[in-house]
Design a protein around this motif. Structure first.
Motif, short mmCIF file in Angstrom:
data_model
loop_
_atom_site.label_atom_id
_atom_site.label_comp_id
_atom_site.label_asym_id
_atom_site.label_seq_id
_atom_site.Cartn_x
_atom_site.Cartn_y
_atom_site.Cartn_z
N TRP A 1 -12.41 3.26 -9.64
CA TRP A 1 -12.89 1.90 -10.15
C TRP A 1 -13.42 2.03 -11.57
CZ3 TRP A 1 -16.19 -1.74 -6.55
CH2 TRP A 1 -15.53 -2.00 -5.33
N SER B 1 -5.66 0.32 -7.02
CA SER B 1 -6.97 -0.35 -6.91
C SER B 1 -8.02 0.62 -7.84
CB SER B 1 -7.81 -0.62 -5.37
OG SER B 1 -6.85 -1.53 -4.85
N THR C 1 -2.90 -2.78 -7.15
CA THR C 1 -4.09 -2.91 -6.35
C THR C 1 -3.70 -3.65 -5.26
OG1 THR C 1 -4.19 -5.16 -7.90
CG2 THR C 1 -5.53 -3.26 -8.45
N ALA D 1 0.29 -6.11 -7.87
CA ALA D 1 -1.08 -6.38 -7.08
C ALA D 1 -0.52 -7.43 -5.78
CB ALA D 1 -2.13 -7.08 -8.03
N ALA E 1 -5.68 -9.84 -4.99
CA ALA E 1 -6.48 -8.66 -5.63
C ALA E 1 -6.49 -8.62 -7.15
CB ALA E 1 -5.48 -7.27 -5.23
#
Length: 225
Positions: free
Chosen positions: A63, A96, A118, A167, A171
């Protein structure tokens, strides 16, 4: 090497040789749906991954922080013909998260060479206690050589692009900056940006050869190759 209560962080994987694995060669991180803590400051460098059934190198849930995959050679991965699940057979995959993917050689891959995507989360605009609110992930892919993708050519395989980003529905979108890559002899597009990623994405100064479609640009990103 350190793991805190809230982050899996500060790991370095380097100078490795992984080969003849049925699944992923390197699987680093976790799915958002598993409820595990996310990662930051994850470094994968100077490794060789070959002859793996699924992704050569896969990073998940990176992240924040300085995450990178560089100096690696990934070859002959993602070609497990007995595996019925598509979307698991890339050379290098960042799922992600945010990362720089650079100075890698990726060849002879079942689906796409480099994937940035993601999955189910984090969700844009949602406040995650202890982490905050995320609006987009940013990834750079540069100085990579990608060749011969899409070698698993069957009904269960995704199209083999050189560099691809997408994605899943709902998301967090990713902003991708792809530059100074050499991409040759791929089944799909050399660079494929799906409509679900950020329209601020950029692809420029890439050498694109030997494909049916040099670029595919769903979000209206800047393409100047």
């Amino acid at each position: 090497l350190r793991s805190s209560q809230d982050w899996r962080e500060d790991y370095i994987f380097e100078d490795f040789y992984v080969h003849n694995i049925a699944g992923e060669g390197m699987y680093i991180g976790n799915n958002f749906s598993d409820g595990c803590i996310p990662s930051r400051n994850m470094i994968v460098r100077n490794g060789i991954v070959s002859n793996c059934g699924r992704d050569g190198i896969q990073g998940k849930g990176w992240w924040e922080g300085t995450n990178a995959v560089y100096g690696c050679t990934v070859t002959n991965c993602g070609r497990n013909t007995a595996d019925p699940e598509a979307g698991q057979r890339f050379g290098i995959s960042v799922l992600s998260g945010t990362a720089d993917v650079y100075n890698n050689i990726v060849t002879d891959i079942g689906e796409s060479g480099i994937q940035i995507a993601t999955q189910t989360g984090p969700v844009a605009g949602t406040n995650y206690p202890g982490y905050g609110t995320y609006t987009t992930f940013e990834c750079e892919a540069y100085n990579n050589v990608v060749a011969r993708t899409g070698l698993r050519d069957d009904a269960n395989a995704n199209t083999g692009h050189g560099i691809t980003s997408t994605a899943l529905s709902g998301a967090l979108p990713t902003k991708v900056y792809a530059y100074n890559n050499t991409i040759v002899d791929v089944e799909g597009s050399n660079i494929n940006f799906a409509s679900s990623i950020s329209s601020a994405s950029i692809a420029q100064n890439n050498i694109l050869l030997g494909t049916g479609s040099p670029t595919s640009n769903g979000p209206g990103a800047t393409m100047n190759n």
